[in-house]
Design a protein around this motif. Structure first.
Motif, mmCIF file in Angstrom:
data_model
loop_
_atom_site.group_PDB
_atom_site.id
_atom_site.type_symbol
_atom_site.label_atom_id
_atom_site.label_comp_id
_atom_site.label_asym_id
_atom_site.label_seq_id
_atom_site.Cartn_x
_atom_site.Cartn_y
_atom_site.Cartn_z
ATOM 1 N N LEU A 1 0.809 -1.219 0.000
ATOM 2 C CA LEU A 1 0.000 0.000 0.000
ATOM 3 C C LEU A 1 0.846 1.275 0.000
ATOM 4 O O LEU A 1 0.430 2.288 -0.580
ATOM 5 N N LEU A 2 2.002 1.224 0.654
ATOM 6 C CA LEU A 2 2.874 2.400 0.738
ATOM 7 C C LEU A 2 4.303 2.005 0.402
ATOM 8 O O LEU A 2 5.213 2.073 1.251
ATOM 9 N N PRO A 3 4.552 1.569 -0.820
ATOM 10 C CA PRO A 3 5.894 1.075 -1.181
ATOM 11 C C PRO A 3 7.000 2.108 -1.014
ATOM 12 O O PRO A 3 8.156 1.752 -0.817
ATOM 13 N N GLU A 4 6.650 3.399 -1.064
ATOM 14 C CA GLU A 4 7.673 4.447 -0.949
ATOM 15 C C GLU A 4 8.334 4.437 0.428
ATOM 16 O O GLU A 4 9.505 4.791 0.575
ATOM 17 N N ILE A 5 7.589 4.052 1.464
ATOM 18 C CA ILE A 5 8.149 4.069 2.820
ATOM 19 C C ILE A 5 8.234 2.668 3.419
ATOM 20 O O ILE A 5 8.517 2.527 4.614
ATOM 21 N N SER A 6 7.999 1.649 2.604
ATOM 22 C CA SER A 6 7.941 0.288 3.148
ATOM 23 C C SER A 6 9.245 -0.134 3.802
ATOM 24 O O SER A 6 9.251 -0.850 4.807
ATOM 25 N N SER A 7 10.382 0.319 3.251
ATOM 26 C CA SER A 7 11.678 -0.103 3.779
ATOM 27 C C SER A 7 11.930 0.429 5.190
ATOM 28 O O SER A 7 12.756 -0.119 5.928
ATOM 29 N N MET A 8 11.238 1.508 5.565
ATOM 30 C CA MET A 8 11.460 2.052 6.908
ATOM 31 C C MET A 8 10.219 1.967 7.787
ATOM 32 O O MET A 8 10.203 2.502 8.896
ATOM 33 N N SER A 9 9.195 1.291 7.330
ATOM 34 C CA SER A 9 7.925 1.254 8.070
ATOM 35 C C SER A 9 8.075 0.634 9.453
ATOM 36 O O SER A 9 7.546 1.166 10.440
ATOM 37 N N ILE A 10 8.806 -0.477 9.561
ATOM 38 C CA ILE A 10 8.907 -1.133 10.866
ATOM 39 C C ILE A 10 9.793 -0.329 11.821
ATOM 40 O O ILE A 10 9.626 -0.398 13.048
ATOM 41 N N TYR A 11 10.720 0.444 11.267
ATOM 42 C CA TYR A 11 11.575 1.269 12.122
ATOM 43 C C TYR A 11 10.798 2.480 12.650
ATOM 44 O O TYR A 11 11.006 2.918 13.789
ATOM 45 N N LEU A 12 9.900 2.996 11.812
ATOM 46 C CA LEU A 12 9.012 4.062 12.281
ATOM 47 C C LEU A 12 8.104 3.538 13.386
ATOM 48 O O LEU A 12 7.852 4.228 14.387
ATOM 49 N N LEU A 13 7.618 2.308 13.194
ATOM 50 C CA LEU A 13 6.785 1.671 14.215
ATOM 51 C C LEU A 13 7.566 1.523 15.519
ATOM 52 O O LEU A 13 7.042 1.836 16.600
ATOM 53 N N MET A 14 8.800 1.052 15.424
ATOM 54 C CA MET A 14 9.622 0.873 16.618
ATOM 55 C C MET A 14 9.845 2.207 17.331
ATOM 56 O O MET A 14 9.737 2.283 18.556
ATOM 57 N N ALA A 15 10.148 3.254 16.554
ATOM 58 C CA ALA A 15 10.375 4.571 17.147
ATOM 59 C C ALA A 15 9.125 5.062 17.870
ATOM 60 O O ALA A 15 9.202 5.615 18.974
ATOM 61 N N LEU A 16 7.954 4.843 17.261
ATOM 62 C CA LEU A 16 6.693 5.266 17.864
ATOM 63 C C LEU A 16 6.439 4.535 19.176
ATOM 64 O O LEU A 16 6.057 5.141 20.191
ATOM 65 N N VAL A 17 6.667 3.214 19.189
ATOM 66 C CA VAL A 17 6.464 2.428 20.402
ATOM 67 C C VAL A 17 7.408 2.878 21.503
ATOM 68 O O VAL A 17 7.010 3.043 22.665
ATOM 69 N N LEU A 18 8.670 3.110 21.145
ATOM 70 C CA LEU A 18 9.667 3.500 22.155
ATOM 71 C C LEU A 18 9.392 4.890 22.727
ATOM 72 O O LEU A 18 9.756 5.167 23.871
ATOM 73 N N LEU A 19 8.761 5.746 21.927
ATOM 74 C CA LEU A 19 8.376 7.063 22.456
ATOM 75 C C LEU A 19 7.323 6.929 23.544
ATOM 76 O O LEU A 19 7.323 7.669 24.533
ATOM 77 N N VAL A 20 6.429 5.964 23.356
ATOM 78 C CA VAL A 20 5.337 5.763 24.314
ATOM 79 C C VAL A 20 5.773 4.863 25.466
ATOM 80 O O VAL A 20 5.500 5.134 26.640
ATOM 81 N N LYS A 21 6.461 3.730 25.128
ATOM 82 C CA LYS A 21 6.922 2.782 26.143
ATOM 83 C C LYS A 21 8.380 2.444 25.869
ATOM 84 O O LYS A 21 8.675 1.502 25.114
ATOM 85 N N PRO A 22 9.304 3.177 26.463
ATOM 86 C CA PRO A 22 10.739 2.989 26.186
ATOM 87 C C PRO A 22 11.248 1.572 26.458
ATOM 88 O O PRO A 22 12.229 1.151 25.849
ATOM 89 N N GLN A 23 10.599 0.824 27.354
ATOM 90 C CA GLN A 23 11.035 -0.533 27.678
ATOM 91 C C GLN A 23 10.386 -1.587 26.790
ATOM 92 O O GLN A 23 10.708 -2.771 26.913
ATOM 93 N N GLY A 24 9.512 -1.166 25.876
ATOM 94 C CA GLY A 24 8.790 -2.137 25.058
ATOM 95 C C GLY A 24 7.386 -2.357 25.579
ATOM 96 O O GLY A 24 7.048 -1.978 26.709
ATOM 97 N N LEU A 25 6.560 -2.989 24.770
ATOM 98 C CA LEU A 25 5.142 -3.115 25.104
ATOM 99 C C LEU A 25 4.877 -3.943 26.363
ATOM 100 O O LEU A 25 3.939 -3.681 27.102
ATOM 101 N N PHE A 26 5.701 -4.963 26.613
ATOM 102 C CA PHE A 26 5.405 -5.880 27.726
ATOM 103 C C PHE A 26 6.503 -5.892 28.768
ATOM 104 O O PHE A 26 6.727 -6.887 29.444
ATOM 105 N N LYS A 27 7.201 -4.769 28.906
ATOM 106 C CA LYS A 27 8.203 -4.634 29.963
ATOM 107 C C LYS A 27 7.865 -3.431 30.819
ATOM 108 O O LYS A 27 7.552 -2.357 30.296
ATOM 109 N N ASN A 28 7.918 -3.591 32.128
ATOM 110 C CA ASN A 28 7.619 -2.491 33.040
ATOM 111 C C ASN A 28 8.865 -1.616 33.247
ATOM 112 O O ASN A 28 9.972 -2.095 33.216
#
Length: 287
Positions: free
Chosen positions: A260-287
Motif C-alpha cells: 500500500l505504501l511502497p515508498e516508505i515500506s523499507s522504513m515502516s517497521i523502524y518508524l513503528l519501533m520509534a513510535l512504540v519506544l516514544l510511548v513505552k521505552p522498555q517495550g510493550l510488555f516490559k515495566n
C-alpha cells in the motif's frame, strides 16, 4: 483492490509475523534468562535453511531433512554454549557482541566453503505443494499455511513448557532472579545450556521451514536478524509474550506497507519501533 486481495495479504502478514516470532522468541529467551545478547542468532536461521537444503538433497524427503536438521541445530546450540558462551556470563555486553559477531563471520565462512555463494533453493514437498481456493480466481499455497501451523504449534508448546512444567518454572525464575535460583540448588549451568540450545533450535527451525519459499544466499541471517531485533525491542527484551504480539504487528505493518505504501515500506517497521519506544521505552510488555 477487492477483499480477496486483502485476505491474501493478511494471510501473508500472519505467516511472516509467526515466522519472525519463531526467531525472535529464541533471541529474547536467551537474553531474558541468560543475559546474553547473541548477535549470531540470525546465523542459526541461515544454518537451518542450508541444512534443510543439504539433507533434502541427500534423502529426497523434506520431512526427514526437517528432523535431522533440527537435531543438528540443537547439538550446535549445546556445543556453542558449552565451549564459548559459558565464558561470557561474568563479562560485559561488549565481550558478548565481539564473540557473537565473530561467530557470524565463522558461520558465513563455513556456509561459503561448504555450499558456495550461488543462490540455492529447496523444492516444496509434494504433499504440501497444492493450493486452496480463497475465491474463484485466487488460491493460497498450502505450504505457507503449513509454516503458520508449525509456528503456532511451537508457540503453544513454548507456552505449555514455560507455564506448566518444572523446566518452565526454572526458566521463569531464572529470568526474574538468577542468583536466587542458583542459591536454591538449581544447576544454573545446565539450565543455561538448555535455554541456549532451545534458542538456537527456534531460529534454525525458522530457517528450515522457510527454505522452500526463500532463496538461500550467503548472509541471509543478518537481514532477518535486523527484523528480529525490531520485534524484540518493540515487545520488550526478555518477554516471550511481547515477542509474539510484536512479531504479528511487525508482520502486518511490513506486509501492508509493501503493497500500500511502497515508498516508505523499507522504513515502516523502524518508524513503528520509534513510535512504540516514544510511548513505552522498555517495550510493550516490559515495566
Amino acid at each position: 483492490m477487492d477483499s480477496s486481495f486483502y485476505l491474501v495479504q493478511l494471510l501473508n502478514a500472519v505467516q511472516y509475523g509467526l515466522l519472525l516470532f519463531l526467531i525472535a522468541s529464541g533471541l529474547t529467551l536467551v537474553f531474558g534468562v541468560m543475559g546474553i545478547l547473541n548477535l549470531a542468532h540470525g546465523s542459526m536461521y541461515m544454518i537451518g535453511a542450508y541444512l534443510a537444503y543439504y539433507f533434502t538433497f541427500l534423502t529426497d524427503n523434506f520431512f526427514l531433512a526437517f528432523l535431522i536438521s533440527a537435531t543438528i541445530a540443537l547439538l550446535i546450540g549445546f556445543i556453542i554454549e558449552r565451549f564459548l558462551i559459558i565464558h561470557l556470563y561474568k563479562r560485559n555486553h561488549l565481550d558478548q557482541v565481539l564473540l557473537t559477531v565473530g561467530l557470524i563471520f565463522i558461520f558465513n565462512a563455513i556456509q561459503s566453503f561448504v555450499w558456495g555463494n550461488d543462490p540455492l533453493g529447496v523444492e516444496v514437498p509434494s504433499l504440501l505443494s497444492g493450493s486452496i481456493k480463497l475465491t474463484d480466481i485466487i488460491e493460497y499455497p498450502v505450504y505457507r499455511l503449513f509454516i503458520s501451523g508449525v509456528c503456532i504449534v511451537v508457540a503453544v508448546g513454548m507456552y505449555l513448557i514455560i507455564n506448566r512444567t518444572k523446566l518452565g518454572m526454572m526458566i521463569r525464575a531464572g529470568e526474574s532472579d538468577r542468583n536466587m535460583v542458583e542459591n536454591l540448588g538449581v544447576d544454573i549451568s545446565k539450565l543455561f545450556t538448555i535455554v541456549f540450545a532451545i534458542g538456537v533450535l527456534l531460529s534454525a527451525l525458522a530457517g528450515i521451514v522457510s527454505a522452500p519459499i526463500v532463496s538461500l544466499v550467503p548472509g541471509m541471517g543478518e537481514h532477518v536478524l535486523i527484523s528480529c531485533f525490531v520485534v524484540v525491542v518493540i515487545g520488550g527484551l526478555g518477554s516471550i509474550k511481547g515477542a509474539f504480539v510484536a512479531a504479528l504487528i511487525v508482520g502486518l505493518v511490513d506486509t501492508f506497507a509493501s503493497v500500500l505504501l511502497p515508498e516508505i515500506s523499507s522504513m515502516s517497521i523502524y518508524l513503528l519501533m520509534a513510535l512504540v519506544l516514544l510511548v513505552k521505552p522498555q517495550g510493550l510488555f516490559k515495566n
